[in-house]
Design a protein around this motif. Structure first.
Motif, mmCIF file in Angstrom:
data_model
loop_
_atom_site.group_PDB
_atom_site.id
_atom_site.type_symbol
_atom_site.label_atom_id
_atom_site.label_comp_id
_atom_site.label_asym_id
_atom_site.label_seq_id
_atom_site.Cartn_x
_atom_site.Cartn_y
_atom_site.Cartn_z
ATOM 1 N N ASN A 55 8.240 -21.779 38.942
ATOM 2 C CA ASN A 55 8.128 -23.020 38.524
ATOM 3 C C ASN A 55 6.844 -23.403 38.023
ATOM 4 O O ASN A 55 6.443 -23.702 37.006
ATOM 5 C CB ASN A 55 8.515 -24.448 39.472
ATOM 6 N N LEU A 56 5.639 -23.008 39.030
ATOM 7 C CA LEU A 56 3.785 -22.980 39.227
ATOM 8 C C LEU A 56 4.110 -22.260 37.866
ATOM 9 O O LEU A 56 2.586 -22.565 36.893
ATOM 10 C CB LEU A 56 3.677 -22.519 40.147
ATOM 11 N N MET A 57 4.217 -21.131 38.217
ATOM 12 C CA MET A 57 3.617 -19.912 36.895
ATOM 13 C C MET A 57 4.747 -19.730 35.500
ATOM 14 O O MET A 57 3.637 -19.672 34.384
ATOM 15 C CB MET A 57 4.345 -18.330 37.207
ATOM 16 N N ALA A 58 5.878 -20.807 35.234
ATOM 17 C CA ALA A 58 6.097 -20.938 33.644
ATOM 18 C C ALA A 58 5.971 -22.705 33.203
ATOM 19 O O ALA A 58 5.278 -22.170 32.517
ATOM 20 C CB ALA A 58 7.635 -21.439 34.257
ATOM 21 N N LEU A 59 5.184 -23.139 34.526
ATOM 22 C CA LEU A 59 4.315 -24.314 34.389
ATOM 23 C C LEU A 59 2.688 -24.249 33.565
ATOM 24 O O LEU A 59 2.596 -24.405 32.955
ATOM 25 C CB LEU A 59 4.252 -25.803 35.154
ATOM 26 N N GLY A 60 2.300 -23.222 34.344
ATOM 27 C CA GLY A 60 0.809 -22.657 33.991
ATOM 28 C C GLY A 60 0.813 -22.270 32.775
ATOM 29 O O GLY A 60 -0.526 -21.369 31.698
ATOM 30 N N SER A 61 2.189 -21.337 32.286
ATOM 31 C CA SER A 61 2.489 -20.760 31.012
ATOM 32 C C SER A 61 1.625 -21.410 29.813
ATOM 33 O O SER A 61 1.097 -20.689 28.809
ATOM 34 C CB SER A 61 3.412 -19.617 31.017
ATOM 35 N N THR A 62 2.088 -22.164 29.912
ATOM 36 C CA THR A 62 1.643 -23.577 28.393
ATOM 37 C C THR A 62 0.095 -23.668 28.320
ATOM 38 O O THR A 62 0.007 -24.398 27.258
ATOM 39 C CB THR A 62 3.110 -24.411 28.642
ATOM 40 N N ALA A 63 -0.270 -23.166 29.340
ATOM 41 C CA ALA A 63 -1.562 -23.808 29.194
ATOM 42 C C ALA A 63 -2.317 -22.678 28.113
ATOM 43 O O ALA A 63 -3.309 -22.699 27.778
ATOM 44 C CB ALA A 63 -2.598 -23.384 30.895
ATOM 45 N N PHE A 64 -1.729 -21.743 28.233
ATOM 46 C CA PHE A 64 -2.391 -20.637 27.472
ATOM 47 C C PHE A 64 -1.990 -20.678 26.513
ATOM 48 O O PHE A 64 -3.159 -20.837 25.436
ATOM 49 C CB PHE A 64 -1.123 -18.810 27.645
ATOM 50 N N LEU A 65 -1.042 -20.942 25.919
ATOM 51 C CA LEU A 65 -0.796 -22.029 24.817
ATOM 52 C C LEU A 65 -1.756 -23.001 23.929
ATOM 53 O O LEU A 65 -2.404 -23.208 22.752
ATOM 54 C CB LEU A 65 0.485 -22.189 24.135
ATOM 55 N N ILE A 66 -1.941 -24.046 24.518
ATOM 56 C CA ILE A 66 -2.110 -25.546 24.556
ATOM 57 C C ILE A 66 -3.577 -25.404 25.377
ATOM 58 O O ILE A 66 -3.909 -26.564 24.957
ATOM 59 C CB ILE A 66 -1.346 -26.164 24.242
ATOM 60 N N GLY A 67 -3.907 -24.907 25.918
ATOM 61 C CA GLY A 67 -5.165 -25.328 27.014
ATOM 62 C C GLY A 67 -4.645 -25.724 27.985
ATOM 63 O O GLY A 67 -4.567 -26.639 27.701
ATOM 64 N N PRO A 68 -5.872 -25.642 28.507
ATOM 65 C CA PRO A 68 -5.854 -26.002 30.256
ATOM 66 C C PRO A 68 -6.078 -27.868 30.418
ATOM 67 O O PRO A 68 -5.643 -28.476 30.361
ATOM 68 C CB PRO A 68 -6.491 -25.746 31.281
ATOM 69 N N GLN A 69 -6.854 -27.623 28.538
ATOM 70 C CA GLN A 69 -7.517 -29.136 28.899
ATOM 71 C C GLN A 69 -6.477 -30.482 28.453
ATOM 72 O O GLN A 69 -6.087 -31.691 28.696
ATOM 73 C CB GLN A 69 -8.439 -29.708 27.832
ATOM 74 N N ARG A 70 -5.205 -30.160 27.706
ATOM 75 C CA ARG A 70 -4.884 -30.261 26.481
ATOM 76 C C ARG A 70 -3.907 -30.403 27.423
ATOM 77 O O ARG A 70 -2.019 -31.099 27.605
ATOM 78 C CB ARG A 70 -4.784 -29.894 24.634
ATOM 79 N N GLN A 71 -3.901 -29.521 27.888
ATOM 80 C CA GLN A 71 -1.952 -29.702 28.866
ATOM 81 C C GLN A 71 -2.398 -30.884 30.223
ATOM 82 O O GLN A 71 -1.336 -31.259 30.359
ATOM 83 C CB GLN A 71 -2.612 -28.138 29.825
ATOM 84 N N VAL A 72 -3.973 -30.309 31.300
ATOM 85 C CA VAL A 72 -3.217 -31.917 31.899
ATOM 86 C C VAL A 72 -3.790 -33.362 31.077
ATOM 87 O O VAL A 72 -3.572 -33.956 30.970
ATOM 88 C CB VAL A 72 -5.024 -31.411 32.801
ATOM 89 N N SER A 73 -4.202 -33.390 29.748
ATOM 90 C CA SER A 73 -4.392 -34.066 29.100
ATOM 91 C C SER A 73 -2.940 -34.813 28.878
ATOM 92 O O SER A 73 -2.114 -36.002 29.032
ATOM 93 C CB SER A 73 -4.522 -34.255 27.942
ATOM 94 N N MET A 74 -2.059 -33.957 28.356
ATOM 95 C CA MET A 74 -0.814 -34.196 28.024
ATOM 96 C C MET A 74 -0.005 -34.494 29.375
ATOM 97 O O MET A 74 1.248 -35.552 29.611
ATOM 98 C CB MET A 74 -0.058 -33.087 27.501
ATOM 99 N N MET A 75 -0.435 -34.115 30.980
ATOM 100 C CA MET A 75 0.202 -34.347 31.709
ATOM 101 C C MET A 75 0.301 -36.080 32.260
ATOM 102 O O MET A 75 0.820 -36.155 33.135
ATOM 103 C CB MET A 75 0.542 -33.141 32.619
ATOM 104 N N LEU A 76 -1.031 -35.772 31.664
ATOM 105 C CA LEU A 76 -1.507 -37.108 32.250
ATOM 106 C C LEU A 76 -1.370 -38.651 31.305
ATOM 107 O O LEU A 76 -2.072 -39.176 31.803
ATOM 108 C CB LEU A 76 -2.976 -37.304 32.772
ATOM 109 N N ASP A 77 -0.431 -38.179 30.504
ATOM 110 C CA ASP A 77 -0.101 -39.424 28.903
ATOM 111 C C ASP A 77 0.975 -40.342 29.689
ATOM 112 O O ASP A 77 1.521 -40.052 30.936
ATOM 113 C CB ASP A 77 0.450 -38.496 28.652
#
Length: 175
Positions: A85-107
């Motif tokens: 699960n953690l690897m699959a969740l982290g894979s999207t950080a490659f597409l949209i970038g870690p900053q946008r990933q975290v900001s989307m998670m904290l929306d």
């Protein structure tokens, strides 16, 4: 090669990435947050992002599927399932970038789903690695899977409201 670049541009637009490459940030600014600094130092090409996404997602899915082989040992199952699960969740950080990933998670629309999912991952790992109780690990895995579903539904507009209404309609005892 030009057709491949055009295909990458179309895929970038589909997943929400910016089509134009980011401009380098001047070095004279010294007040960067951690995520801005991470994004600036992790500049990958589009092809590298897609490769990273594919590799990380396939490793996560493989790990999750391999966890089914040890389903009757909840401790091993909990560790491999959570790692997948953690690897699959982290894979999207490659597409949209870690900053946008975290900001989307904290929306604000999905902060509770994110908190539930991350807390369930921590509880599952704690039960599997530290407590080593099979029943608690199994309950934590069920909680983690429920958190994963609720978190995933937070990215689909109105999905959580629809699922909530379905559950209320199914379990409503008033006639």
């Amino acid at each position: 090669m030009d057709k491949m670049n055009q295909a990458f541009e179309k895929v970038k637009m589909l997943v929400g990435m910016e089509v134009d490459e980011e401009q380098p940030v001047p070095e004279e600014e010294s007040t960067f947050s951690f995520m801005e600094d991470l994004n600036r130092n992790c500049s990958l090409t589009t092809k590298q992002r897609f490769y990273g996404f594919a590799i990380c997602l396939s490793a996560g899915l493989t790990c999750t599927l391999l966890s089914m082989l040890v389903f009757f040992n909840p401790i091993k199952f909990g560790i491999t399932f959570t790692l997948g699960n953690l690897m699959a969740l982290g894979s999207t950080a490659f597409l949209i970038g870690p900053q946008r990933q975290v900001s989307m998670m904290l929306d604000p629309a999905r902060i509770y789903a994110t908190a539930l999912y991350l807390a369930s991952i921590i509880v599952a790992l704690f039960c599997a690695l530290y407590v080593r109780n099979k029943l608690l690990t199994l309950l934590a895995i069920i909680l983690e899977f429920s958190g994963l579903i609720w978190y995933s539904l937070s990215y689909i507009p109105f999905a959580r409201a629809m699922v909530s209404k379905i559950f209320v309609a199914c379990f409503d005892t008033e006639f």
